[in-house]
Design a protein around this motif. Structure first.
Motif, PDB file in Angstrom:
ATOM      1  N   GLY A 117     -32.227 -31.646  51.770  1.00 15.53           N
ATOM      2  CA  GLY A 117     -33.150 -32.739  51.991  1.00 15.53           C
ATOM      3  C   GLY A 117     -33.894 -33.075  50.707  1.00 15.53           C
ATOM      4  N   GLY A 118     -34.139 -34.360  50.512  1.00 11.94           N
ATOM      5  CA  GLY A 118     -34.847 -34.758  49.312  1.00 11.94           C
ATOM      6  C   GLY A 118     -33.906 -34.928  48.142  1.00 11.94           C
ATOM      7  N   VAL A 119     -34.396 -35.547  47.081  1.00 10.07           N
ATOM      8  CA  VAL A 119     -33.576 -35.796  45.915  1.00 10.07           C
ATOM      9  C   VAL A 119     -33.502 -34.569  45.026  1.00 10.07           C
ATOM     10  N   LEU A 120     -34.672 -34.093  44.558  1.00 12.13           N
ATOM     11  CA  LEU A 120     -34.721 -32.859  43.775  1.00 12.13           C
ATOM     12  C   LEU A 120     -35.427 -31.824  44.647  1.00 12.13           C
ATOM     13  N   ASN A 121     -34.659 -30.908  45.229  1.00 13.83           N
ATOM     14  CA  ASN A 121     -35.200 -30.083  46.309  1.00 13.83           C
ATOM     15  C   ASN A 121     -35.516 -28.652  45.916  1.00 13.83           C
ATOM     16  N   VAL A 122     -35.412 -28.285  44.631  1.00 14.27           N
ATOM     17  CA  VAL A 122     -35.777 -26.937  44.192  1.00 14.27           C
ATOM     18  C   VAL A 122     -37.207 -26.988  43.662  1.00 14.27           C
ATOM     19  N   ALA A 123     -38.134 -26.372  44.394  1.00 15.47           N
ATOM     20  CA  ALA A 123     -39.549 -26.443  44.049  1.00 15.47           C
ATOM     21  C   ALA A 123     -39.844 -25.742  42.725  1.00 15.47           C
ATOM     22  N   ASN A 124     -39.151 -24.638  42.462  1.00 19.18           N
ATOM     23  CA  ASN A 124     -39.369 -23.870  41.240  1.00 19.18           C
ATOM     24  C   ASN A 124     -38.050 -23.775  40.472  1.00 19.18           C
ATOM     25  N   PRO A 125     -37.795 -24.728  39.568  1.00 16.03           N
ATOM     26  CA  PRO A 125     -36.534 -24.691  38.803  1.00 16.03           C
ATOM     27  C   PRO A 125     -36.350 -23.356  38.091  1.00 16.03           C
ATOM     28  N   TYR A 126     -35.104 -22.936  37.952  1.00 19.67           N
ATOM     29  CA  TYR A 126     -34.802 -21.655  37.307  1.00 19.67           C
ATOM     30  C   TYR A 126     -33.574 -21.811  36.424  1.00 19.67           C
ATOM     31  N   ASN A 127     -33.438 -20.902  35.472  1.00 19.24           N
ATOM     32  CA  ASN A 127     -32.344 -20.995  34.507  1.00 19.24           C
ATOM     33  C   ASN A 127     -30.998 -20.847  35.200  1.00 19.24           C
ATOM     34  N   ALA A 128     -30.086 -21.727  34.868  1.00 19.31           N
ATOM     35  CA  ALA A 128     -28.740 -21.652  35.441  1.00 19.31           C
ATOM     36  C   ALA A 128     -27.980 -20.489  34.808  1.00 19.31           C
ATOM     37  N   PRO A 129     -27.389 -19.602  35.624  1.00 20.31           N
ATOM     38  CA  PRO A 129     -26.575 -18.511  35.061  1.00 20.31           C
ATOM     39  C   PRO A 129     -25.367 -19.075  34.318  1.00 20.31           C
ATOM     40  N   ASN A 130     -24.879 -18.327  33.356  1.00 23.54           N
ATOM     41  CA  ASN A 130     -23.706 -18.757  32.612  1.00 23.54           C
ATOM     42  C   ASN A 130     -22.440 -18.509  33.427  1.00 23.54           C
ATOM     43  N   PHE A 131     -21.349 -19.129  33.024  1.00 20.47           N
ATOM     44  CA  PHE A 131     -20.051 -18.881  33.643  1.00 20.47           C
ATOM     45  C   PHE A 131     -19.599 -17.470  33.267  1.00 20.47           C
ATOM     46  N   THR A 132     -19.205 -16.696  34.250  1.00 23.83           N
ATOM     47  CA  THR A 132     -18.884 -15.287  34.035  1.00 23.83           C
ATOM     48  C   THR A 132     -17.525 -14.960  34.645  1.00 23.83           C
ATOM     49  N   GLY A 133     -16.696 -14.247  33.895  1.00 24.80           N
ATOM     50  CA  GLY A 133     -15.420 -13.775  34.429  1.00 24.80           C
ATOM     51  C   GLY A 133     -14.413 -14.872  34.706  1.00 24.80           C
ATOM     52  N   ILE A 134     -14.498 -15.987  33.992  1.00 21.51           N
ATOM     53  CA  ILE A 134     -13.562 -17.094  34.216  1.00 21.51           C
ATOM     54  C   ILE A 134     -12.208 -16.738  33.608  1.00 21.51           C
ATOM     55  N   SER A 135     -11.173 -16.721  34.440  1.00 18.39           N
ATOM     56  CA  SER A 135      -9.844 -16.310  33.974  1.00 18.39           C
ATOM     57  C   SER A 135      -9.082 -17.450  33.302  1.00 18.39           C
ATOM     58  N   THR A 136      -9.295 -18.681  33.767  1.00 18.58           N
ATOM     59  CA  THR A 136      -8.545 -19.827  33.252  1.00 18.58           C
ATOM     60  C   THR A 136      -9.429 -21.066  33.317  1.00 18.58           C
ATOM     61  N   TRP A 137      -9.349 -21.902  32.293  1.00 20.59           N
ATOM     62  CA  TRP A 137     -10.002 -23.218  32.295  1.00 20.59           C
ATOM     63  C   TRP A 137      -8.926 -24.296  32.384  1.00 20.59           C
ATOM     64  N   ILE A 138      -9.162 -25.275  33.222  1.00 19.60           N
ATOM     65  CA  ILE A 138      -8.251 -26.404  33.400  1.00 19.60           C
ATOM     66  C   ILE A 138      -8.990 -27.675  32.988  1.00 19.60           C
ATOM     67  N   ASN A 139      -8.319 -28.536  32.261  1.00 15.42           N
ATOM     68  CA  ASN A 139      -8.887 -29.799  31.773  1.00 15.42           C
ATOM     69  C   ASN A 139      -9.955 -29.598  30.700  1.00 15.42           C
ATOM     70  N   SER A 140     -10.094 -28.386  30.172  1.00 14.94           N
ATOM     71  CA  SER A 140     -11.170 -28.158  29.220  1.00 14.94           C
ATOM     72  C   SER A 140     -10.952 -26.869  28.455  1.00 14.94           C
ATOM     73  N   LYS A 141     -11.577 -26.768  27.293  1.00 12.40           N
ATOM     74  CA  LYS A 141     -11.711 -25.487  26.611  1.00 12.40           C
ATOM     75  C   LYS A 141     -12.757 -24.670  27.362  1.00 12.40           C
ATOM     76  N   PRO A 142     -12.883 -23.370  27.100  1.00  4.60           N
ATOM     77  CA  PRO A 142     -13.946 -22.573  27.730  1.00  4.60           C
ATOM     78  C   PRO A 142     -15.329 -23.142  27.410  1.00  4.60           C
ATOM     79  N   LEU A 143     -16.166 -23.231  28.424  1.00  6.26           N
ATOM     80  CA  LEU A 143     -17.505 -23.784  28.270  1.00  6.26           C
ATOM     81  C   LEU A 143     -18.553 -22.737  28.613  1.00  6.26           C
ATOM     82  N   ASN A 144     -19.781 -22.957  28.187  1.00  5.13           N
ATOM     83  CA  ASN A 144     -20.896 -22.129  28.628  1.00  5.13           C
ATOM     84  C   ASN A 144     -22.116 -23.009  28.829  1.00  5.13           C
ATOM     85  N   ILE A 145     -23.071 -22.508  29.603  1.00  3.33           N
ATOM     86  CA  ILE A 145     -24.231 -23.307  29.981  1.00  3.33           C
ATOM     87  C   ILE A 145     -25.063 -23.707  28.765  1.00  3.33           C
ATOM     88  N   SER A 146     -25.202 -22.802  27.793  1.00  6.53           N
ATOM     89  CA  SER A 146     -26.057 -23.097  26.641  1.00  6.53           C
ATOM     90  C   SER A 146     -25.543 -24.280  25.834  1.00  6.53           C
TER      91      SER A 146
END
Length: 431
Positions: A117-146
């Protein structure tokens, strides 16, 4: 035994950033185990070697067998066949190794309770975890959140045989086409529910068939899934330009709200936001439908038969289906954790209530299944699904197929499927 166990790396890279206390406990347990093994080798090693000289002899049969196993393992890894071997083990044993490994994954401790419900519904934003243990990337090189900071990022957890995930894809593709140039990136995190969904070739074909052009990350060990504390297919996490999660949503729907949230975060980022929000939520069918049905013996529901579903090969005798949502088997089937495989030509019958009936097959067996709807060949019934041709369903890979499509909601229909030997069935889903 290996002192450089991957457990150590897993604790440092995955658990420690999320939960220091749990990571410390794991580390202490690891060190205690490591020390115990070193003590065992130091104090008891000589006595043990004297008793098992046959195993210590470098020219003996034991050492040669071990050497051959190491060589075979190396070849499996080099050729990539180790993944197929793991899938085979998972499909042909009664043990749920995937459930065991995923149960050890630590969920994000600072994630707020998911809301809708609502447009932005997280009252207390928090840091997004990074991608972990990704075995294969499709349509892209390996990416990370930073490296994605400065963009608005939509993380979509999905798996290719999930009908709910498939129904969100047109919306995601439209969102990507409209807002990608303005700074939106969509990352589809493919988190498998079944072993066959870990096969990169299967996922790549599904991505191509669906026309998904955004990056796809294969999270085969559910490590990114665990880092986000996710529990649903599909689920979306909307991340702002600073790498903070600002909105979450589980399941289908709320497309208009999601698009408005994307537009809001793009405006915060700066730059021109194209056009106006146009996405509309799909209409919701309030009629009761048959629930998603797993066919593997551990999660099978509403099965009716004179013989219970158990692991291994069994011959089943069909029972009368007295109620809607019941299903039964006849013929010889092999039951596993994930599904059922016809040992000989066999039959599955299901009474359902829905407008659409979908079947997920669990292997790449090339075969043809005969389908009847309400006692008639499917094509003669007027309700054949998109994948039915001449009352037959041709299967050639592990994926979702549309068996039946009624012109409107049907409160009671009987689907009868004649399955040739070697074909595995995993799940029924309905819409």
């Amino acid at each position: 035994f290996s002192s450089c166990s991957p457990v150590y790396g897993y604790i440092l890279a995955t658990v420690l950033p999320l939960n220091f206390g749990v990571a410390l406990t794991y580390m202490i347990a690891y060190v205690v185990g490591l020390s115990a093994m070193l003590l065992l080798v130091g104090f008891l090693g000589q006595k043990l070697v004297r008793k098992i000289r046959w195993a210590a002899n470098p020219r003996g049969w034991f050492q040669r067998v071990v050497a051959i196993l190491f060589i075979a393992t190396g070849l499996l890894i080099v050729t990539g066949w180790n993944t197929q071997f793991q899938v085979w083990i998972s499909e042909h044993t009664p043990f749920n190794f995937d459930a065991l490994s995923s149960s050890l994954i630590v969920p994000t401790s600072n994630s707020p309770a998911k809301t809708t419900g609502g447009v932005l519904n997280v009252a207390n934003p928090y840091n997004a975890p990074n991608f972990t243990g990704i075995s294969t990337w499709i349509n892209s090189k390996p990416l990370n959140i930073s490296e994605l900071k400065g963009k608005v990022v939509l993380i979509d957890f999905w798996t290719y045989s999930c009908i709910n995930c498939i129904r969100t894809q047109p919306y995601l593709k439209d969102l990507y086409a409209k807002y990608h140039d303005a700074g939106l990136e969509i990352i589809g995190v493919h988190a498998p529910e079944f072993s066959f969904e870990k096969n990169p070739d299967n996922v790549k074909k599904a991505v191509k068939d669906a026309g998904l052009n955004y990056p796809i990350a294969m999270d085969n060990d559910l490590l990114t899934w665990g880092a986000y504390g996710n529990q649903y297919w599909p689920a979306t996490y909307l991340i702002d330009k600073d790498g903070q999660i600002r909105r979450t949503h589980n399941g289908e729907g709320e497309y208009s709200e999601e698009e408005q949230a994307v537009r809001t975060l793009l405006a915060e980022k700066g730059g021109k936001v194209p056009g106006q929000a146009t996405t509309q939520d799909a209409s919701v069918n309030d009629q009761p439908i048959t629930p998603e049905t797993y066919l593997g013996y551990t999660r099978a529901g509403n099965y009716i038969g004179q013989d219970s579903l158990t692991f291994g090969n069994h011959t089943y005798r069909a029972s009368d289906l007295s109620q809607v949502n019941q299903w039964t088997l006849s013929g010889t089937w092999s039951e596993s954790e994930e599904g059922i495989t016809a040992v000989k030509d066999s039959v599955l019958t299901y009474r359902v209530m829905a407008q659409d009936v979908y079947l997920v097959t669990g292997n790449n067996k090339d075969a043809t299944l005969d389908v009847k709807i309400n006692g008639k060949p499917a094509s003669d019934s007027g309700s054949a699904g998109d994948d039915i041709k001449n009352s037959q369903l041709h299967v050639d890979m592990a994926q979702l197929y549309n068996l039946a499509h009624f012109s409107s909601y049907n409160s009671d229909a009987t689907i009868e499927i004649h399955v040739p030997a070697g074909v595995q069935l995993n799940t029924f889903t309905f819409g």
